[in-house]
Design a protein around this motif. Structure first.
Motif, PDB file in Angstrom:
ATOM      1  N   ARG A  48       5.604  39.377  25.079  1.00 55.04           N
ATOM      2  CA  ARG A  48       4.421  38.574  25.397  1.00 55.04           C
ATOM      3  C   ARG A  48       4.259  38.430  26.899  1.00 55.04           C
ATOM      4  N   PRO A  49       3.016  38.356  27.389  1.00 55.63           N
ATOM      5  CA  PRO A  49       2.771  38.196  28.832  1.00 55.63           C
ATOM      6  C   PRO A  49       3.497  36.964  29.375  1.00 55.63           C
ATOM      7  N   GLY A  50       4.139  37.129  30.523  1.00 52.24           N
ATOM      8  CA  GLY A  50       4.848  36.031  31.167  1.00 52.24           C
ATOM      9  C   GLY A  50       6.272  35.834  30.687  1.00 52.24           C
ATOM     10  N   VAL A  51       6.697  36.582  29.656  1.00 54.75           N
ATOM     11  CA  VAL A  51       8.066  36.468  29.139  1.00 54.75           C
ATOM     12  C   VAL A  51       8.852  37.664  29.644  1.00 54.75           C
ATOM     13  N   LEU A  52       9.947  37.386  30.355  1.00 58.62           N
ATOM     14  CA  LEU A  52      10.769  38.474  30.871  1.00 58.62           C
ATOM     15  C   LEU A  52      11.699  38.989  29.783  1.00 58.62           C
ATOM     16  N   PRO A  53      11.922  40.301  29.733  1.00 57.94           N
ATOM     17  CA  PRO A  53      12.877  40.839  28.758  1.00 57.94           C
ATOM     18  C   PRO A  53      14.268  40.280  29.020  1.00 57.94           C
ATOM     19  N   ILE A  54      15.079  40.188  27.991  1.00 55.77           N
ATOM     20  CA  ILE A  54      16.448  39.697  28.125  1.00 55.77           C
ATOM     21  C   ILE A  54      17.309  40.818  28.687  1.00 55.77           C
TER      22      ILE A  54
END
Length: 70
Positions: A48-54
């Protein structure tokens, strides 16, 4: 990313017959992840936009391809 915990896939056996297979829980998520790869869709395209990958342990956060540098 949210994914269904129960899925059914349809594939074709070597003799041409349709095969339906049900998957649940973690295996369902794994199958969906791999189907994305087969369709040329990387994980970062589904975040999702604004969520950084782990970040994977041991991989620097600024490693190219993780999406932090874009």
């Amino acid at each position: 990313m949210p994914r269904p915990l129960r899925i059914t896939t349809e594939s074709t056996s070597l003799d041409g017959a349709a095969v339906n297979t049900a998957y649940q829980l973690g295996l369902a998520r794994l199958i969906q992840h791999d189907i994305d790869h087969l369709n040329g869709l990387p994980y970062t395209d589904r975040v999702r936009p604004g969520v950084l990958p782990i970040c994977v342990v041991g991989v620097p956060a600024d490693w190219p391809g993780l999406g932090y540098d874009s």
